[in-house]
Design an enzyme around this catalytic site. Sequence first.
Site, PDB file in Angstrom:
ATOM      1  N   GLY A  99      40.040  31.405  58.014  1.00 33.31           N
ATOM      2  CA  GLY A  99      41.365  31.531  57.432  1.00 33.31           C
ATOM      3  C   GLY A  99      41.283  31.954  55.976  1.00 33.31           C
ATOM      4  O   GLY A  99      40.407  32.722  55.567  1.00 33.31           O
ATOM      5  N   SER A 100      42.169  31.409  55.150  1.00 34.45           N
ATOM      6  CA  SER A 100      42.345  31.894  53.775  1.00 34.45           C
ATOM      7  C   SER A 100      41.167  31.642  52.842  1.00 34.45           C
ATOM      8  O   SER A 100      41.134  32.190  51.745  1.00 34.45           O
ATOM      9  CB  SER A 100      43.606  31.280  53.179  1.00 34.45           C
ATOM     10  OG  SER A 100      44.755  31.736  53.865  1.00 34.45           O
ATOM     11  N   VAL A 101      40.212  30.808  53.234  1.00 33.97           N
ATOM     12  CA  VAL A 101      39.008  30.657  52.416  1.00 33.97           C
ATOM     13  C   VAL A 101      38.336  32.020  52.219  1.00 33.97           C
ATOM     14  O   VAL A 101      37.747  32.301  51.170  1.00 33.97           O
ATOM     15  CB  VAL A 101      38.030  29.653  53.068  1.00 33.97           C
ATOM     16  CG1 VAL A 101      36.728  29.578  52.288  1.00 33.97           C
ATOM     17  CG2 VAL A 101      38.663  28.279  53.163  1.00 33.97           C
ATOM     18  N   LYS A 126      39.676  34.794  51.662  1.00 25.10           N
ATOM     19  CA  LYS A 126      40.328  35.591  50.621  1.00 25.10           C
ATOM     20  C   LYS A 126      39.487  35.635  49.345  1.00 25.10           C
ATOM     21  O   LYS A 126      39.621  36.569  48.546  1.00 25.10           O
ATOM     22  CB  LYS A 126      41.720  35.031  50.319  1.00 25.10           C
ATOM     23  CG  LYS A 126      42.709  35.176  51.475  1.00 25.10           C
ATOM     24  CD  LYS A 126      44.013  34.457  51.200  1.00 25.10           C
ATOM     25  CE  LYS A 126      44.979  34.579  52.381  1.00 25.10           C
ATOM     26  NZ  LYS A 126      46.207  33.771  52.196  1.00 25.10           N
TER      27      LYS A 126
END
Length: 585
Positions: A303-305, A307
């Site tokens: 997921g957003s990790v 980014k």
Amino acid sequence: MKRKRIRILSIVLLLALLALSGRLMQLQLFLTESYSSHKINLLEESVAQRTQALVIDEGRGEFLDRNGEPLTFTEKNVLVLFPFLKQMEWPVEKVAAVLHVPPGTIQTKVEQAKGPMIFGGKEPFSLSEEQMKEINTLKIQGVFALTKKFKSDVVPASQMIGVTGENTDEFHKRYPDKVKGATQKIGVSGLQRSFDEWLVAEEEAKLIYHVDARGGPLFGVDVKYLAPANPFYPLNVKTTIDEKMQLALEEVADTYHIQQGGMLLLDIEKSEILASVSRPAMKNRDPFSGGATNYMLKALIPGSVFKTVVAAAALDEGIVDERRLFPCDEDIRGGPAEKPHGNINIKTSIAVSCNRTFADLAKELTEKDDHILDEYAVKMGLIGDVAWKGNVFHYESFPQLQVSEGRIFSSDGDRGESKLVSQTGIGQQEVRVTPLGIANMMATIARGGEKFQVSAVSEVQYQNGTTMFSFPKQKIEGETITPFTAMKLQQYLRGVVNSPEGTAPYLQTAAYTIAGKTGTAQTGKYRGEEVKANELYNKWFAGYFPFENPKYALVAVNMDVTIGEGGIYPIFKDSVDAVYRLDHQ
């Protein structure tokens, strides 16, 4: 005619006797230590039939924590009694006086014994050093006070340490020149498997005595102590695990009832694993019933990790700075965002975890080079040779850990698909990385861009504690992110926690100051009916602390939970607080 038959019969009998004699010679002279394809030691087996023994140490090497304390066993001072005592007069009262127990208690146990026994059974009576000395000074044959190794019921970092088992065929496949003993074990998983060749037992340490068919002493009451002749073996493996921190983080995982997931704690300076917690917990008697998997080494949806990687690539490649604004009122497809944030820059985009920003940047980056995200994931120590690997004696590229390979795209065809690239930029689609890799990425950022392989073992030791081989700290070869990019990421990750709009203000009250990144990854799975409320996520937080002087990198993941359960911030905060308390004891 009759004489001819007699001759033929005599020849047949003679040949049979010769064949039988040859077979006996083969068994008793030539194949005594390596009989059949299973290489059975006939001498050991014949001795076993007419002896009773108590194993003091099975002879396999053990695992120690970073301070040299045992992880896989405990040592206890115990009283050993042999069953032939019931057939003789012996000063049971003197032994009972030393132990401060009634003589009848000891006598009853001896009467019930069918073989050598430890007084107290599963919960052995623990002797002091003084009591051991007093009992052995009595010099009673069949009564011994000694130190015995006991396998730990619960092993810290059990999935990382791994398990052993008995498998004759596999044993001989690995070690064709060795003769398998009666209780020989081999490593099946984890470090037990990786370091098996150093740990495999040569000989047990045991007390034995010879018995007749009824179990009585065959040659009197002479008990012998047999032990390996070489005092340097078996070897022990010294891990990097800090047992206190390991147990503290395991307690946090169980307090929050993590069903699947865990935490991984790294020492940033040494690039060593201090604690590795994976859930579900391993069952000691049935390790492969669901608890043997080490999720800290498995490739998962981040997921957003992820980014963080997109931001690093965009900064390093010069396609973004803090003056550029992104339309974070919109989602990655141009529709209204679920959580609108207006037009914001890269710093705020990381703080609020704006999907649109990183979807756009991912598309721009892959248009420039469709392998650029993979390259930056390697530059940051997220994928590639993350765990320690190197030349050890006759091994080339010996791996300490068996780590799943991470990936950014599953096929080259996906790299040109705009919608798939957008999803990749926010850590979805086919992105798969390990918690170990994520923790290492955070450590890389905290170090200013330097990347190192992560160690789980610091050295292999001889039995006397001296070093046989030590594993040096190793850089990961290849390019790194620039110090400027690392500095910017440090600021941005701190903003996730301490800026007004950050996603993790809960962590502001932690005992150490934290910088890190949130992740809520869609798994594509549901609990029961496929409705929004039942959708399952992997909830992440990864970061480092203390921010001003980084010492630790930590990743926590709670897998397959609904959006309304399994909050990751309390798990992360309590883990940080536990480390702080141990640091300040």
